[in-house]
Write an enzyme that holds these catalytic residues in place. Structure first.
Site, PDB file in Angstrom:
ATOM      1  N   GLU A   1      -7.053  -2.174  -5.885  1.00  0.00           N
ATOM      2  CA  GLU A   1      -5.697  -2.335  -5.368  1.00  0.00           C
ATOM      3  C   GLU A   1      -4.819  -2.895  -6.474  1.00  0.00           C
ATOM      4  O   GLU A   1      -5.154  -3.923  -7.060  1.00  0.00           O
ATOM      5  CB  GLU A   1      -5.709  -3.283  -4.171  1.00  0.00           C
ATOM      6  CG  GLU A   1      -4.353  -3.466  -3.537  1.00  0.00           C
ATOM      7  CD  GLU A   1      -4.410  -4.431  -2.370  1.00  0.00           C
ATOM      8  OE1 GLU A   1      -4.305  -3.997  -1.219  1.00  0.00           O
ATOM      9  OE2 GLU A   1      -4.570  -5.642  -2.623  1.00  0.00           O
TER      10      GLU A   1
ATOM     11  N   TYR B   1       3.300  -0.438  -4.645  1.00  0.00           N
ATOM     12  CA  TYR B   1       1.935  -0.680  -4.186  1.00  0.00           C
ATOM     13  C   TYR B   1       1.113   0.580  -4.419  1.00  0.00           C
ATOM     14  O   TYR B   1       1.559   1.699  -4.113  1.00  0.00           O
ATOM     15  CB  TYR B   1       1.930  -1.016  -2.682  1.00  0.00           C
ATOM     16  CG  TYR B   1       0.532  -1.174  -2.122  1.00  0.00           C
ATOM     17  CD1 TYR B   1      -0.072  -2.422  -2.074  1.00  0.00           C
ATOM     18  CD2 TYR B   1      -0.187  -0.067  -1.659  1.00  0.00           C
ATOM     19  CE1 TYR B   1      -1.366  -2.577  -1.577  1.00  0.00           C
ATOM     20  CE2 TYR B   1      -1.480  -0.211  -1.171  1.00  0.00           C
ATOM     21  CZ  TYR B   1      -2.053  -1.468  -1.134  1.00  0.00           C
ATOM     22  OH  TYR B   1      -3.330  -1.615  -0.654  1.00  0.00           O
TER      23      TYR B   1
END
Ligand code: GDP
Ligand code: MN
Length: 355
Positions: A178, A96
């Site tokens: 993101e 992530y």
């Protein structure tokens, strides 16, 4: 404004960040892509994988049926008008990585986690770095990230990614980028497997943005991700007043939402779907002064939301204006109460939340 995945990936690629090979598929596109591939619903919300919006297709036989199924699948109130067909990657790890503008400290935050992918929300221990706007040692940051991911062999690649990501955020006036998952492939390449980008609407005048517009997004603002009360109102003034009144009453609003004039049942349903994504919301305060928007349309949306969404938190509804009587009949028949004033709504919400 939230971009669709393929739009976000285009910006990443332009900034020099590796993305999978892919092509956009619409209802009438005719070229057949290469297999095996991953077919991905282009809706402006996350959690598509869990909702059945990401399909792995091994060969051409399954393509047509899956394409139709995905185009017909509505996710959290959004129906896709296109799909992204991408090369299937062989995944060694899912990481992530995100960048976001932190208004409070006037800086950019880099947020990372070693376990990316669909369960990322279960993580609490994200690693964060603050990037000041003046000067930073990007190479040191890339190094720290490589250490954190335990990928010493990827130090140069991560330094590059961090540098390009910061440039991408700045040049596009994004408030969030993101990448989840950032995929480490079996053959040791780092590739942005998914991308979410939020652009700062206030900077629109500086750009010639031609992205897909998703109407309810613009006037939906998160105030506190962990807030316990959601708000739905129409008109910016009434929406602000509703949030302020909720705060004064001792509630913690999660969001501001102006559904706009003439809000349709679709718009409202989408709003409900977004609201239930907040982890702690246990009350929804609805404050609609119907003018162009009609009370009966609002009532129909509320009834549909109740039927469609399991575990919809309790609703505290104040309605006034156009077609009020019809709305009362509809809601009463459905066993839903309308309250006489916003104060009554807030009081009841407070009581039910026990705050
Ligand atoms: P989201 O659920 O909306 O966040 O959609 P993502 O694009 O992040 O995809 C969800 C999940 O699908 C990823 O976390 C991966 O596990 C899986 N996935 C996506 N692309 C690929 C791929 O190319 N190969 C494989 N094996 N899995 C993929
Ligand atoms: Mn994702």
């Amino acid at each position: 404004m939230n971009l669709l995945e393929h739009e976000a990936k285009r910006l990443l690629a332009a900034a020099g960040i590796p993305i999978p090979r892919g092509q956009l598929i619409t209802d009438d596109s005719s070229d057949t892509p290469d297999f095996p591939l991953v077919l991905k619903s282009q809706v402006p919300v996350g959690g598509r994988g869990k909702a059945g919006g990401i399909k792995l297709i091994e060969s051409a036989d399954a393509f047509e049926t899956t394409r139709q199924a995905l185009l017909n699948l509505s996710i959290k109130g959004y129906s896709p008008t296109s799909l992204l067909a991408e090369e299937k990657l062989s995944i060694a790890r899912e990481l992530y990585l995100s960048l976001l503008v932190d208004r409070a400290t006037a800086s950019i935050q880099l947020v990372a986690h070693t376990d990316g992918g669909m369960e990322v929300e279960d993580n609490t221990d994200f690693q964060k770095w603050t990037i000041s706007l003046e000067h930073n040692d990007i190479d040191a940051l890339g190094q720290s990230l490589a250490d954190y991911y335990d990928l010493p062999g990827q130090t140069f690649a991560l330094q590059d990614i961090v540098e390009h990501l910061i440039a991408c955020l700045k040049t596009n006036d994004a408030t969030l980028i993101e990448i989840n998952p950032l995929i480490l492939t079996d053959d040791n390449r780092l590739i942005a497997g998914d991308a979410k980008i939020t652009l700062d609407d206030a900077a629109a005048f500086r750009h010639d943005w031609k992205f897909t517009d998703t109407p309810t997004e613009a006037n939906f603002v998160t105030i506190d991700q962990n807030g316990t009360t959601a708000t739905i109102a129409n008109g910016a003034g009434l929406a602000m007043a509703t949030v302020d009144a909720a705060v004064s009453a001792g509630l913690s609003p999660a969001n501001f939402l102006d559904v706009g004039g003439g809000a349709s049942k679709e718009t409202l349903l989408t709003a409900f779907h977004r609201i239930i994504e907040y982890p702690n919301v246990r009350a929804i305060v609805i404050n609609i002064f119907a003018g162009i928007t009609r009370s009966d349309e609002v009532a129909r949306a509320i009834i549909a939301a109740k039927q469609e969404i399991n575990e919809l938190p309790p609703l505290f509804i104040r309605l006034a204006g156009t077609n009020y009587d019809e709305a009362v009949t509809l809601l009463t028949d459905a066993g839903i109460t309308i309250m006489p004033s916003l104060e009554a709504c807030l009081g009841a919400a407070k009581e039910s939340l026990d705050v």
